[in-house]
Write a protein that holds these residues in place. Structure first.
Motif, short mmCIF file in Angstrom:
data_model
loop_
_atom_site.label_atom_id
_atom_site.label_comp_id
_atom_site.label_asym_id
_atom_site.label_seq_id
_atom_site.Cartn_x
_atom_site.Cartn_y
_atom_site.Cartn_z
N MET A 120 0.84 -1.21 0.00
CA MET A 120 0.00 0.00 0.00
C MET A 120 0.86 1.25 0.00
N ASN A 121 0.42 2.23 -0.77
CA ASN A 121 0.95 3.58 -0.68
C ASN A 121 0.03 4.31 0.29
N THR A 130 -3.71 3.67 -2.20
CA THR A 130 -3.81 2.68 -3.27
C THR A 130 -2.72 1.63 -3.10
N GLY A 131 -2.97 0.51 -3.72
CA GLY A 131 -1.97 -0.54 -3.66
C GLY A 131 -2.49 -1.80 -4.31
N VAL A 183 -8.48 2.50 -1.15
CA VAL A 183 -9.28 2.62 0.07
C VAL A 183 -10.36 3.69 -0.04
N TYR A 184 -10.27 4.55 -1.04
CA TYR A 184 -11.27 5.60 -1.22
C TYR A 184 -12.41 5.19 -2.13
N GLU A 185 -12.32 4.01 -2.72
CA GLU A 185 -13.39 3.50 -3.57
C GLU A 185 -14.05 2.32 -2.87
N GLU A 186 -15.31 2.49 -2.51
CA GLU A 186 -16.03 1.46 -1.76
C GLU A 186 -16.02 0.12 -2.48
N ASN A 187 -16.26 0.10 -3.77
CA ASN A 187 -16.30 -1.16 -4.51
C ASN A 187 -14.97 -1.89 -4.49
#
Length: 57
Positions: A11-12, A17-18, A36-40
């Protein structure tokens, strides 16, 4: 006894993201990107893990 599912998480932390690399006894078998900012994105990770654990019962 083999581990049903293991993974390595890259993970960054600044970007959230990662990717997740999944392994089984023969080695790597899937890579999945995660944000982590995209629920899906997180739901897809959990659904994959849930389905994979069903296969290994």
């Amino acid at each position: 006894m083999a581990t049903p599912l293991s993974f390595h998480l890259h993970m960054n932390e600044d970007k959230g993201t990662g990717d997740i690399i999944y392994y089984h006894e023969q080695g790597e078998f899937k890579r999945q990107q995660v944000n982590v900012y995209e629920e899906n994105s997180l739901v897809n990770v959990l659904l994959f893990i849930q389905e994979r654990l069903k296969v290994n019962r």
